[in-house]
Design an enzyme around this catalytic site. Structure first.
Site, PDB file in Angstrom:
ATOM      1  N   GLU A 196      40.674  35.834  32.280  1.00 35.71           N
ATOM      2  CA  GLU A 196      41.542  35.723  33.720  1.00 35.71           C
ATOM      3  C   GLU A 196      40.713  36.657  34.592  1.00 35.71           C
ATOM      4  O   GLU A 196      40.933  37.835  34.521  1.00 35.71           O
ATOM      5  CB  GLU A 196      42.976  36.387  33.146  1.00 35.71           C
ATOM      6  CG  GLU A 196      43.403  35.594  32.089  1.00 35.71           C
ATOM      7  CD  GLU A 196      44.016  34.141  32.650  1.00 35.71           C
ATOM      8  OE1 GLU A 196      43.961  33.925  34.100  1.00 35.71           O
ATOM      9  OE2 GLU A 196      44.619  33.269  31.736  1.00 35.71           O
ATOM     10  N   CYS A 216      46.060  39.808  40.868  1.00 35.02           N
ATOM     11  CA  CYS A 216      45.041  38.569  41.103  1.00 35.02           C
ATOM     12  C   CYS A 216      45.659  37.462  41.870  1.00 35.02           C
ATOM     13  O   CYS A 216      45.054  36.501  42.291  1.00 35.02           O
ATOM     14  CB  CYS A 216      44.215  38.554  39.881  1.00 35.02           C
ATOM     15  SG  CYS A 216      45.108  38.242  38.370  1.00 35.02           S
TER      16      CYS A 216
END
Ligand code: ADP
Length: 475
Positions: A249, A283
């Site tokens: 990720e 993010c």
């Protein structure tokens, strides 16, 4: 430590720097305490114990693993206040956000406790009469994880939940900036009955050393990483030697698009939630805004008015919505992106005040163009650059013009446009008339250089399981 009622959460702490690493409060610079550090031999021992313990853990009926995970879930909820305060102290995010993360983090344990019972295989229609075919799913073995500082609990539970539910043992190296929340949440797991060798938290003296051990140790079968694309790339390269399974990720560069048919007030609410959560340090934070020329002035002025209402300060103080950024290096990087954009012609919509310590004044920048550095880079801070557009096709090209493909957002009330744009965006996740998209039931993950694999959802547990095909002959 002050502010923490349930002191058993802190039983892992060590007394001084000789035995551990100092953890600072980014709001004040104070040392909060010391987290234990393992040397290489300790980490190798952890992996061996995890391997032995994994067999017993996997042999439990899934219903038993599920029950223990649900107890852990409940203990996290019971300790929400303390865990939230601890997180604010070491990470800086406002208390309400920290407690929100505790609940979000807990939701993965609950979800995967339920999913533990549903790791179904399949029967497969046979191509020849004498054979019977089926699949079963089995845990990969010892899984390990490396996690970042921006979600000190949720990035761990989102991995530990499915790993433990699947029957893996799990070792996590949290960020050196925020290890206290990680050790504290693990204490609750032990209190819930998860064996100490099945779930372990380790910190090394150097993240790279732990990364090398995790990616090269033969007993480790899986690495799940959340962090920068740069480090993810290194870990994938290191994992290639042993063909180790990885989930990644990584970074994002989320576009947030406002079309001329959008509900502008709703878009401002979504923009605030998507951009300024965690002081812009996620993010999936909107990184760059594209607004149609017909509604540009209206959006920019309403957005900037909302941004000026944000209160910057210590996350423990009442009414604070923006805490400090994580480090001096982070602040410098964000500041240089702002300065660069202004030098290239961007205009701040409000006074750009320089704040002390690690605090930063949130700001909207207008007259930004797609070619500026601030658009190509992940900002990870409380600044919102807004670009004007007028053509849908050009817009899609700009929105997809990045190595990243994690989250994206757009606001439109035209159903035809909604489908067209949703399909055209090269991202793993699309928020449509919505700025907050993460939850435990939906698959979180990216395409392109934002990563591989999905977390949460029914897919999340598959990252920790192997499919085994069984062929029964002679029937
Ligand atoms: P961030 O910018 O979010 O800190 P990083 O990718 O630098 O992102 O860090 C995420 C996690 O990866 C942290 O736990 C950090 O300690 C760890 N890390 C950083 N560099 C390495 C490396 N070379 N090998 C293994 N882990 C690393």
């Amino acid at each position: 430590m002050q502010h923490i009622t349930n002191q058993s959460l802190l039983s892992f702490m060590v007394p001084n720097e000789q035995q551990g690493i100092a953890v600072n409060n980014p709001a004040t610079g104070d040392v909060l305490g010391f987290a234990p550090v393992s040397v290489e031999q300790d980490i190798l021992g952890s992996i061996e114990r995890a391997s032995v313990a994994q067999k017993e853990w996997a042999a439990l009926p899934s219903k038993s693993r599920s029950a223990v995970l649900l107890s852990w879930y409940q203990l996290i909820l019971d300790n929400k206040e303390d865990l939230g305060r601890l997180m604010t102290l070491e990470q800086g995010k406002p208390l309400a956000e920290a407690q929100g993360e505790v609940l979000y983090g807990a939701s993965f344990i609950q979800w995967f406790a339920e999913e533990a019972k549903r790791t179904y295989g399949e029967t497969i229609p046979t191509p020849s009469g004498d054979k019977r075919l089926l699949t079963i799913k089995q845990p990969v073995g010892v899984a390990c994880a490396i996690t970042p500082w921006n979600f000190p609990i949720a990035m761990i539970t989102r991995k530990a939940g499915p790993a433990l539910a699947a029957g893996c043992s799990f070792i996590v190296k949290p960020s050196e900036s925020t290890p206290l929340s990680a050790f504290a949440v693990a204490e609750l797991a032990y209190q819930a009955g998860i064996p100490r060798d099945v779930l372990q938290v380790v910190l090394g003296s150097d993240a790279r050393q732990v990364g090398r051990i995790f990616t090269s140790h033969p007993l480790i079968r899986k690495l799940s990483f959340t962090g920068s694309t740069q480090v993810g790339r290194v870990l994938m390269q290191q994992s290639a030697n042993d063909i180790k399974r990885t989930s990644m990720e990584l970074g994002g560069n989320a576009p947030f698009i406002v079309f001329d048919d959008a509900d502008i007030d709703a878009a401002v609410v979504g923009a605030m939630a998507s951009k300024f959560r965690n002081a812009g340090q996620t993010c999936v934070c909107a990184n760059r805004f594209y607004v149609h020329s017909k509604v540009y002035d209206e959006f920019v002025s309403k957005f900037s008015a909302a941004v000026q209402q944000l209160k910057v300060g210590n996350g423990l103080d009442e009414g604070v919505s923006i805490g400090p950024v994580i480090s001096a290096a982070a602040k410098q990087n964000i500041q240089s992106l702002i300065d660069g954009a202004i030098a290239q012609g961007a205009q701040p919509m409000s006074e750009l005040r320089t704040l002390d310590g690690l605090f930063m004044q949130p700001v909207v920048l207008k007259n930004v163009t797609h070619d500026m550095d601030i658009i190509a880079n992940e900002i990870f801070g409380p600044v919102a650059p807004v670009i004007k557009f007028s053509d849908d096709q050009q817009l899609i090209e700009m929105a997809n013009d990045t190595i990243y493909g994690l989250a994206s957002y757009f606001y439109s009330q035209n159903i035809h446009r909604v489908w067209k744009i949703a399909e055209a965006l090269e991202y793993g996740m699309v928020g449509i008339n919505e700025g907050m998209i993460s939850n435990e039931v939906a698959p979180f993950g990216g395409v392109k250089q934002s990563g591989i694999g999905r977390e949460g959802a029914k897919q999340g547990i598959d990252e920790y399981m192997n499919i085994k095909y069984l062929c029964f002959g002679g029937n």
